[in-house]
Write a protein that holds these residues in place. Structure first.
Motif, short mmCIF file in Angstrom:
data_model
loop_
_atom_site.label_atom_id
_atom_site.label_comp_id
_atom_site.label_asym_id
_atom_site.label_seq_id
_atom_site.Cartn_x
_atom_site.Cartn_y
_atom_site.Cartn_z
N GLU A 104 0.82 -1.21 0.00
CA GLU A 104 0.00 0.00 0.00
C GLU A 104 0.86 1.26 0.00
OE1 GLU A 104 -3.56 0.30 -0.15
OE2 GLU A 104 -3.01 -1.68 -0.94
N LYS A 105 1.99 1.23 0.72
CA LYS A 105 2.86 2.39 0.74
C LYS A 105 3.46 2.62 -0.65
CE LYS A 105 6.04 4.88 3.65
NZ LYS A 105 6.70 4.92 4.95
N TYR A 106 3.82 1.54 -1.31
CA TYR A 106 4.34 1.67 -2.68
C TYR A 106 3.29 2.33 -3.58
CZ TYR A 106 5.69 0.74 -7.41
OH TYR A 106 5.97 0.91 -8.75
N LYS A 107 2.08 1.82 -3.52
CA LYS A 107 1.02 2.32 -4.41
C LYS A 107 0.72 3.80 -4.18
CE LYS A 107 -1.34 -2.17 -4.60
NZ LYS A 107 -2.52 -2.93 -4.11
N THR A 108 0.72 4.21 -2.91
CA THR A 108 0.28 5.58 -2.60
C THR A 108 1.41 6.61 -2.66
OG1 THR A 108 0.60 5.17 -0.23
CG2 THR A 108 -1.60 4.77 -1.14
N LYS A 109 2.68 6.17 -2.50
CA LYS A 109 3.76 7.15 -2.40
C LYS A 109 4.87 6.97 -3.43
CE LYS A 109 6.81 9.52 0.84
NZ LYS A 109 7.15 9.75 2.25
N TYR A 110 5.18 5.73 -3.80
CA TYR A 110 6.39 5.48 -4.58
C TYR A 110 6.15 4.92 -5.98
CZ TYR A 110 8.83 6.19 -0.16
OH TYR A 110 9.32 6.73 1.00
N SER A 111 4.93 4.64 -6.35
CA SER A 111 4.70 4.07 -7.68
C SER A 111 5.11 5.06 -8.76
CB SER A 111 3.23 3.67 -7.86
OG SER A 111 2.42 4.81 -8.00
N TYR A 112 5.47 4.53 -9.90
CA TYR A 112 5.96 5.36 -11.01
C TYR A 112 4.95 6.44 -11.37
CZ TYR A 112 8.09 6.56 -15.50
OH TYR A 112 8.66 7.24 -16.56
N ASP A 113 3.70 6.07 -11.49
CA ASP A 113 2.68 7.04 -11.92
C ASP A 113 2.47 8.14 -10.88
OD1 ASP A 113 2.30 5.80 -14.34
OD2 ASP A 113 0.55 4.65 -13.68
N VAL A 114 2.50 7.77 -9.59
CA VAL A 114 2.33 8.78 -8.53
C VAL A 114 3.48 9.78 -8.56
CG1 VAL A 114 2.41 9.13 -6.02
CG2 VAL A 114 0.91 7.37 -6.99
N LYS A 165 5.59 10.35 -11.09
CA LYS A 165 5.56 11.06 -12.37
C LYS A 165 4.58 12.23 -12.32
CE LYS A 165 4.15 10.38 -17.20
NZ LYS A 165 3.69 9.40 -18.21
N ASP A 166 3.41 12.02 -11.75
CA ASP A 166 2.41 13.09 -11.67
C ASP A 166 2.91 14.25 -10.82
OD1 ASP A 166 0.71 11.68 -13.30
OD2 ASP A 166 -0.58 10.95 -11.69
N LYS A 167 3.65 13.95 -9.76
CA LYS A 167 4.19 15.02 -8.91
C LYS A 167 5.23 15.84 -9.66
CE LYS A 167 3.39 12.79 -4.43
NZ LYS A 167 4.01 12.24 -3.20
N ILE A 168 6.06 15.18 -10.46
CA ILE A 168 7.06 15.89 -11.25
C ILE A 168 6.38 16.76 -12.30
CG2 ILE A 168 8.94 15.62 -12.92
CD1 ILE A 168 9.73 13.08 -11.33
N LEU A 169 5.39 16.21 -12.99
CA LEU A 169 4.67 16.97 -14.01
C LEU A 169 3.98 18.18 -13.40
CD1 LEU A 169 3.08 14.15 -16.20
CD2 LEU A 169 4.97 15.66 -16.79
N LYS A 170 3.48 18.04 -12.18
CA LYS A 170 2.81 19.14 -11.50
C LYS A 170 3.78 20.31 -11.31
CE LYS A 170 -0.14 20.05 -7.46
NZ LYS A 170 0.58 21.13 -6.76
N VAL A 171 5.02 20.00 -10.93
CA VAL A 171 6.04 21.05 -10.76
C VAL A 171 6.24 21.80 -12.07
CG1 VAL A 171 8.50 21.47 -10.39
CG2 VAL A 171 7.26 19.93 -8.86
N TYR A 172 6.38 21.08 -13.15
CA TYR A 172 6.64 21.72 -14.44
C TYR A 172 5.46 22.53 -14.93
CZ TYR A 172 11.25 19.92 -15.56
OH TYR A 172 12.60 19.69 -15.56
N ARG A 173 4.27 21.99 -14.73
CA ARG A 173 3.08 22.68 -15.24
C ARG A 173 2.75 23.92 -14.43
NH1 ARG A 173 0.18 16.87 -16.40
NH2 ARG A 173 0.77 16.72 -18.62
#
Length: 362
Positions: free
Chosen positions: A339-349, A351-359
Motif C-alpha cells: 500500500e505504501k508503494y502504491k500511494t507514495k512510490y509508484s511510477y505514476d504517482v 511522475k504526476d508530482k514531477i509533471l505538476k512542478v513543471y506545469r
C-alpha cells in the motif's frame, strides 16, 4: 510550448543523478515541453582524484529515441576542490543562451555550482541530490527526494517555501513468479532474508548478516545479490551454507526475480539512504524492510509503517525472528508495504508530482 534546458556535466553517464535527469526529460510530454539537454564530456578534475563516469552510448541512444535534442558541450577540465567547480575552456556559453528558455533544469548538490551560478534571469528548477542549500531569486522550485533531506537542505540555506519532496522515480517490470529458489535448492516453505547492493566497499555494513547469525536455522536463509568483497568475506567467515552471495546483475528482470524470491528485505548500509530505489523495489514486491540508523536517514521514512528501524544487532535479530515466526504480523507488514508503494512510490504517482512542478512554472 515551454522550452526547457537540462544542463549536466557528463549528463549522458549512467550515474544516479544523470539517469534521474534523463528520466525526467523523457517523461515530459512532447506536446507541452521542448527539451534541449546540454551535456559535457567527462573532463578531468583539477586538484581532485575524483573521476566522473563517462557518457554512456546506450543512454545517448535512449534519449535520442525519446526525441530529446542533445547538445554536446566541450570542457577541457573542471575545478575539483572549491565551489563553484568551474568548467575550464568550455564552449558552453557559445551554445547556450538563457533567454531562449522558459526554465533551466539542474541536477546538483545544492551549493553554488557552475554554470548555474551565472544563470540569473531564467527560472531554475533545481534537482537537489545532497544537503547544501542556497536561495537566489530565479530559483523557482527545488525538488528533493525526501522530507529528511529537505529539512537538512533548508537548514543550510535552502528556501523551504520553494521546495517539494518527490521520491526517486523507479520503473518496475510486471510481477511474475520467481524460480530463483528452485535454482538455488531453497525450499518453498523456507523463510528468506536478503538484499541487493552495488559493488561498493565504502557502503558495506555487516549489521544484517551479524543479526542473521544469531537466528539462523536449517529452514531460513540469507541471500545477497551483488554487494562488495566485504560481503563475501563476511559470509565466508560465517561458514553457514544457508548464506548465499549471488553475482551482481544490472538486469531489471534478474533483480526483480531476486526480490520476488525473498520474504524480507534485510537492508544494511553504512551511510544509510536518502531515497533508496532498492527499498522502493522491495515495497513494490510487498516485502517488509528492516534497517538500522546511519549518517543518512531518508530510509527511515521509506520503511515507516511497513518495516522496522532497529538500534542494535540484537534488535535486528529480534525483528527478524518476529517477522519469521509471527505470520499475522508479517503478512500485515507485507500488505502495508504494498500500500505504501502504491500511494507514495509508484511510477505514476511520482511522475504526476514531477509533471505538476513543471506545469505550475509560469
Amino acid at each position: 510550448m515551454k522550452k526547457i534546458a537540462f544542463i549536466k556535466f557528463a549528463g549522458m553517464a549512467s550515474g544516479g543523478v544523470e539517469k534521474y535527469l534523463q528520466t525526467i526529460a523523457c517523461l515530459l510530454p512532447k506536446d507541452e515541453f521542448e527539451i534541449d539537454f546540454f551535456y559535457t564530456n567527462a573532463a578531468p578534475f583539477i586538484n581532485s582524484s575524483f573521476v566522473h563516469p563517462d557518457n554512456d552510448d546506450r543512454r545517448i541512444k535512449l534519449m535520442e529515441d525519446n526525441g530529446i535534442n542533445l547538445i554536446k558541450v566541450n570542457v577541457e577540465a573542471k575545478i575539483g576542490d572549491k565551489e563553484p567547480y568551474e568548467w575550464i575552456n568550455t564552449d558552453f556559453w557559445d551554445l547556450f543562451d538563457e533567454s531562449k528558455y522558459h526554465a533551466v533544469q539542474t541536477g546538483r548538490g545544492g551549493y553554488p555550482e557552475y554554470p548555474f551560478n551565472l544563470i540569473n534571469d531564467t527560472k531554475i528548477i533545481d534537482s537537489i541530490h545532497s544537503f547544501s542549500g542556497e536561495d537566489k531569486p530565479n530559483i523557482e522550485k527545488a525538488i528533493l527526494l525526501c522530507e529528511w533531506q529537505l529539512d537538512k537542505w533548508a537548514s543550510s540555506g535552502g528556501n523551504k517555501d520553494k521546495a517539494v519532496a518527490i521520491p526517486t522515480l523507479v520503473s518496475v517490470p510486471e510481477k511474475r513468479k520467481s524460480n530463483l529458489r528452485q535454482k538455488l535448492g531453497i525450499p518453498e516453505n523456507a523463510f528468506v532474508f536478503g538484499f541487493h547492493q552495488g559493488n561498493r566497499s565504502e557502503i558495506f555494513s555487516p549489521v544484517s548478516l551479524m543479526a542473521y547469525s544469531k537466528i539462523a536455522h536449517e529452514n531460513n536463509y540469507f541471500l545477497i545479490m551483488g554487494g562488495a568483497e566485504n560481503h563475501r568475506d563476511f559470509a565466508n567467515k560465517m561458514s553457514n551454507p544457508n548464506v548465499r552471495v549471488l553475482d551482481h546483475s544490472s538486469s531489471v528482470e534478474e533483480i526483480h526475480d531476486f526480490l520476488s524470491s525473498i520474504d524480507v528485505f534485510a537492508h544494511a548500509r553504512s551511510d544509510g539512504e536518502v531515497c533508496s530505489a532498492a527499498i522502493i523495489e522491495a515495497l513494490y514486491h510487498e516485502k517488509p524492510v528492516i534497517s538500522h540508523p546511519a549518517l543518512n536517514m531518508g530510509h527511515k521514512e521509506q520503511i515507516e509503517g511497513c518495516g522496522k528501524m532497529v538500534e542494535s544487532v540484537d534488535q535486528y535479530a529480534s525483528e527478524m525472528t518476529c517477522m519469521e515466526k509471527n505470520r499475522n504480523y508479517y503478512h500485515g507488514l507485507c500488505y502495508k508495504a504494498g500500500e505504501k508503494y502504491k500511494t507514495k512510490y509508484s511510477y505514476d504517482v511520482v511522475k504526476d508530482k514531477i509533471l505538476k512542478v513543471y506545469r505550475e512554472i509560469e
